[in-house]
Scaffold this motif. Structure first.
Motif, PDB file in Angstrom:
ATOM      1  N   TYR A 145      49.024  57.541  47.574  1.00 21.30           N
ATOM      2  CA  TYR A 145      48.282  58.006  46.356  1.00 21.30           C
ATOM      3  C   TYR A 145      46.793  57.651  46.369  1.00 21.30           C
ATOM      4  O   TYR A 145      46.391  56.592  46.882  1.00 21.30           O
ATOM      5  N   LEU A 146      45.924  58.524  45.944  1.00 21.84           N
ATOM      6  CA  LEU A 146      44.693  58.278  45.889  1.00 21.84           C
ATOM      7  C   LEU A 146      44.152  57.974  44.336  1.00 21.84           C
ATOM      8  O   LEU A 146      44.364  58.360  43.525  1.00 21.84           O
ATOM      9  N   TYR A 147      43.584  56.448  44.389  1.00 15.99           N
ATOM     10  CA  TYR A 147      43.381  55.791  43.139  1.00 15.99           C
ATOM     11  C   TYR A 147      42.011  56.012  42.739  1.00 15.99           C
ATOM     12  O   TYR A 147      41.082  55.706  43.383  1.00 15.99           O
ATOM     13  N   THR A 148      41.831  56.262  41.625  1.00 16.83           N
ATOM     14  CA  THR A 148      40.333  56.301  41.128  1.00 16.83           C
ATOM     15  C   THR A 148      39.888  55.557  40.112  1.00 16.83           C
ATOM     16  O   THR A 148      40.858  55.408  39.149  1.00 16.83           O
ATOM     17  N   VAL A 149      39.103  54.475  40.064  1.00 15.96           N
ATOM     18  CA  VAL A 149      38.700  53.626  39.081  1.00 15.96           C
ATOM     19  C   VAL A 149      37.313  53.597  39.008  1.00 15.96           C
ATOM     20  O   VAL A 149      36.422  53.708  39.787  1.00 15.96           O
ATOM     21  N   SER A 150      36.778  53.634  37.641  1.00 17.85           N
ATOM     22  CA  SER A 150      35.238  53.643  37.236  1.00 17.85           C
ATOM     23  C   SER A 150      34.955  52.163  37.436  1.00 17.85           C
ATOM     24  O   SER A 150      35.564  51.081  37.416  1.00 17.85           O
ATOM     25  N   TYR A 151      33.564  52.141  37.611  1.00 26.47           N
ATOM     26  CA  TYR A 151      32.886  50.780  37.970  1.00 26.47           C
ATOM     27  C   TYR A 151      33.103  49.823  36.879  1.00 26.47           C
ATOM     28  O   TYR A 151      33.212  48.537  36.890  1.00 26.47           O
ATOM     29  N   SER A 152      33.020  50.376  35.655  1.00 25.13           N
ATOM     30  CA  SER A 152      32.952  49.460  34.542  1.00 25.13           C
ATOM     31  C   SER A 152      34.355  48.755  34.115  1.00 25.13           C
ATOM     32  O   SER A 152      34.280  47.921  33.424  1.00 25.13           O
ATOM     33  N   SER A 153      35.437  49.257  34.852  1.00 21.10           N
ATOM     34  CA  SER A 153      36.617  48.847  34.403  1.00 21.10           C
ATOM     35  C   SER A 153      37.163  48.000  35.633  1.00 21.10           C
ATOM     36  O   SER A 153      38.242  47.195  35.576  1.00 21.10           O
ATOM     37  N   ILE A 154      36.427  47.748  36.732  1.00 27.67           N
ATOM     38  CA  ILE A 154      36.625  46.761  37.566  1.00 27.67           C
ATOM     39  C   ILE A 154      36.089  45.211  37.364  1.00 27.67           C
ATOM     40  O   ILE A 154      35.181  45.007  36.906  1.00 27.67           O
ATOM     41  N   THR A 155      37.290  44.436  36.969  1.00 22.63           N
ATOM     42  CA  THR A 155      36.958  43.254  36.699  1.00 22.63           C
ATOM     43  C   THR A 155      37.032  42.044  37.724  1.00 22.63           C
ATOM     44  O   THR A 155      36.521  40.964  37.956  1.00 22.63           O
ATOM     45  N   GLU A 156      37.651  42.598  38.812  1.00 18.17           N
ATOM     46  CA  GLU A 156      37.898  41.624  40.009  1.00 18.17           C
ATOM     47  C   GLU A 156      37.746  42.751  41.215  1.00 18.17           C
ATOM     48  O   GLU A 156      38.606  43.563  41.352  1.00 18.17           O
ATOM     49  N   LEU A 157      37.212  42.532  42.344  1.00 21.75           N
ATOM     50  CA  LEU A 157      36.961  43.087  43.617  1.00 21.75           C
ATOM     51  C   LEU A 157      37.060  42.172  44.704  1.00 21.75           C
ATOM     52  O   LEU A 157      36.105  41.612  44.862  1.00 21.75           O
ATOM     53  N   GLN A 158      38.185  42.253  45.633  1.00 21.05           N
ATOM     54  CA  GLN A 158      38.250  41.468  46.511  1.00 21.05           C
ATOM     55  C   GLN A 158      38.209  42.488  47.848  1.00 21.05           C
ATOM     56  O   GLN A 158      38.617  43.368  48.065  1.00 21.05           O
ATOM     57  N   ASN A 159      37.091  41.889  48.877  1.00 14.66           N
ATOM     58  CA  ASN A 159      36.664  42.721  50.025  1.00 14.66           C
ATOM     59  C   ASN A 159      36.523  41.923  51.086  1.00 14.66           C
ATOM     60  O   ASN A 159      35.654  41.064  51.202  1.00 14.66           O
ATOM     61  N   GLY A 160      37.375  41.770  52.087  1.00 16.74           N
ATOM     62  CA  GLY A 160      37.352  41.204  53.188  1.00 16.74           C
ATOM     63  C   GLY A 160      35.934  41.159  54.029  1.00 16.74           C
ATOM     64  O   GLY A 160      35.614  42.298  54.051  1.00 16.74           O
ATOM     65  N   ASN A 161      35.453  40.161  54.663  1.00 22.30           N
ATOM     66  CA  ASN A 161      34.279  40.547  55.381  1.00 22.30           C
ATOM     67  C   ASN A 161      34.166  41.063  56.450  1.00 22.30           C
ATOM     68  O   ASN A 161      35.600  41.293  57.193  1.00 22.30           O
ATOM     69  N   ARG A 162      33.412  42.226  56.669  1.00 18.43           N
ATOM     70  CA  ARG A 162      33.685  42.902  58.024  1.00 18.43           C
ATOM     71  C   ARG A 162      33.952  42.096  59.089  1.00 18.43           C
ATOM     72  O   ARG A 162      33.350  41.166  59.749  1.00 18.43           O
ATOM     73  N   GLY A 163      35.147  42.486  59.894  1.00 18.94           N
ATOM     74  CA  GLY A 163      35.501  41.932  61.082  1.00 18.94           C
ATOM     75  C   GLY A 163      36.598  40.815  61.049  1.00 18.94           C
ATOM     76  O   GLY A 163      37.255  40.308  61.708  1.00 18.94           O
ATOM     77  N   ARG A 164      37.038  40.847  59.581  1.00 15.64           N
ATOM     78  CA  ARG A 164      37.809  39.646  59.330  1.00 15.64           C
ATOM     79  C   ARG A 164      38.714  39.927  58.082  1.00 15.64           C
ATOM     80  O   ARG A 164      38.131  40.599  57.178  1.00 15.64           O
ATOM     81  N   ARG A 165      39.998  39.605  57.733  1.00 19.81           N
ATOM     82  CA  ARG A 165      40.750  39.956  56.569  1.00 19.81           C
ATOM     83  C   ARG A 165      41.463  38.737  56.448  1.00 19.81           C
ATOM     84  O   ARG A 165      42.124  38.040  57.413  1.00 19.81           O
ATOM     85  N   ARG A 166      41.814  38.384  55.208  1.00 25.07           N
ATOM     86  CA  ARG A 166      42.707  37.205  54.989  1.00 25.07           C
ATOM     87  C   ARG A 166      43.919  37.686  54.348  1.00 25.07           C
ATOM     88  O   ARG A 166      44.113  38.297  53.292  1.00 25.07           O
ATOM     89  N   VAL A 167      44.937  37.343  55.261  1.00 18.39           N
ATOM     90  CA  VAL A 167      46.548  38.098  54.956  1.00 18.39           C
ATOM     91  C   VAL A 167      46.989  37.072  53.953  1.00 18.39           C
ATOM     92  O   VAL A 167      46.904  35.740  54.230  1.00 18.39           O
ATOM     93  N   THR A 168      47.388  37.252  52.837  1.00 20.10           N
ATOM     94  CA  THR A 168      47.975  36.320  51.666  1.00 20.10           C
ATOM     95  C   THR A 168      49.304  37.189  51.316  1.00 20.10           C
ATOM     96  O   THR A 168      49.224  38.177  50.413  1.00 20.10           O
ATOM     97  N   GLU A 169      50.409  36.269  51.511  1.00 24.29           N
ATOM     98  CA  GLU A 169      51.847  36.862  51.039  1.00 24.29           C
ATOM     99  C   GLU A 169      52.335  35.654  50.322  1.00 24.29           C
ATOM    100  O   GLU A 169      52.172  34.340  50.497  1.00 24.29           O
ATOM    101  N   SER A 170      53.392  36.148  49.491  1.00 26.14           N
ATOM    102  CA  SER A 170      54.040  34.981  48.748  1.00 26.14           C
ATOM    103  C   SER A 170      55.525  35.225  48.464  1.00 26.14           C
ATOM    104  O   SER A 170      55.870  36.420  48.550  1.00 26.14           O
ATOM    105  N   LEU A 171      56.111  34.339  47.819  1.00 27.11           N
ATOM    106  CA  LEU A 171      57.199  34.515  47.299  1.00 27.11           C
ATOM    107  C   LEU A 171      57.490  33.920  45.941  1.00 27.11           C
ATOM    108  O   LEU A 171      56.788  32.850  45.863  1.00 27.11           O
TER     109      LEU A 171
END
Length: 271
Positions: A145-171
């Motif tokens: 699905y293509l999700y559209t979000v306006s900038y004013s509705s963004i309260t939190e934006l997580q973006n991994g640094n280029r070249g790296r990503r933090r995998v976070t999984e939980s139970l």
């Protein structure tokens, strides 16, 4: 003469429309040619700016055209100042639009987002950025699905640094689950992931993992009134982010099954 007068205005409007289209095309072509001939920015940054410039020129072109058309049928000054209700409504509408534009420019010029980045928005929407417009982002989620979000509705934006990503999984485990037993299982899962999926981990110049898979203990209590959240994370290479996440989720699911961990259940579940 009557027929000439009747067609004069449509011809003018059509001419202006063609001029605006030509101007937009030339501006876009000039911007792309500039980036093709220079090496001032990295490729990803150039793609983001070109994509954004295309959106801006499209909106400005349409805006100028509509203003020109309206000026032939209405006295714009009287139209916008003659009604207090209209002015008040427009002020409310443009308040949100202007805020979207300002926040969009902030995200862009502070280099917080790039075209093609993998982002998590407001903690519950995640995917790759496919479009950066003046007012919103469009991200392609894993489910397609293509999700559209306006900038004013963004309260939190997580973006991994280029070249790296933090995998976070939980139970999310039930309140009746003994935390000591859960800790032992989660520590074992982290160790298993480090042994089986070491090739996914991001390495430094000495080929040492920057951050191994590790158990983060209880990261949230009382999740949706169902139980406690136990999570683990690890820093992986960008190209391996999705695959590494799948492997970690599998190990968590298998560990929960083999050790009979009490999973949290919804109070609304019907049997």
């Amino acid at each position: 003469m009557f027929y000439l007068g009747m067609f004069q205005e449509p011809v003018k409007i059509l001419t202006v429309a063609l001029l605006i289209i030509l101007t937009v095309y030339l501006i876009r072509k000039s911007i792309k040619l500039f980036f093709d001939k220079t090496n001032l920015l990295d490729v990803k940054r150039e793609e983001t700016l070109i994509h954004f410039a295309n959106q801006v020129t499209k909106v400005l072109g349409l805006l100028f055209f509509f203003i020109y058309v309206l000026s032939h049928f209405f006295e714009l000054a009287r139209l916008f100042t003659g009604s207090v209700v209209v002015v008040g409504a427009l002020a409310l509408i443009f308040q949100h639009i202007i805020r979207d534009y300002i926040m969009g420019l902030t995200y862009l010029f502070e280099r917080q987002i790039h075209h093609g980045d993998y982002v998590i928005i407001n903690g519950n929407r995640q995917g790759k950025i496919e479009e950066i417009s003046m007012r919103h982002l469009k991200i392609r989620q894993h489910d397609g699905y293509l999700y559209t979000v306006s900038y004013s509705s963004i309260t939190e934006l997580q973006n991994g640094n280029r070249g790296r990503r933090r995998v976070t999984e939980s139970l999310v485990l039930n309140y009746r689950q003994n935390p000591d037993d859960a800790f032992k299982v989660m520590e074992a899962v982290a160790q298993t992931c480090n042994e089986k999926y070491a090739e996914y981990l991001l390495k430094d110049e000495n080929d040492v993992p920057v951050e191994r898979f590790k158990f983060n203990q209880i990261t949230e209590l009382n999740v949706d009134y169902r139980g406690h959240q136990y999570s683990l994370s690890g820093l992986v290479k960008e190209e391996d982010f999705v695959e590494a996440g799948k492997k970690v989720r599998y190990e968590l699911a298998m560990a929960a099954y083999e050790n009979d961990l009490l999973m949290a259940e919804s109070f609304n579940t019907s049997h």
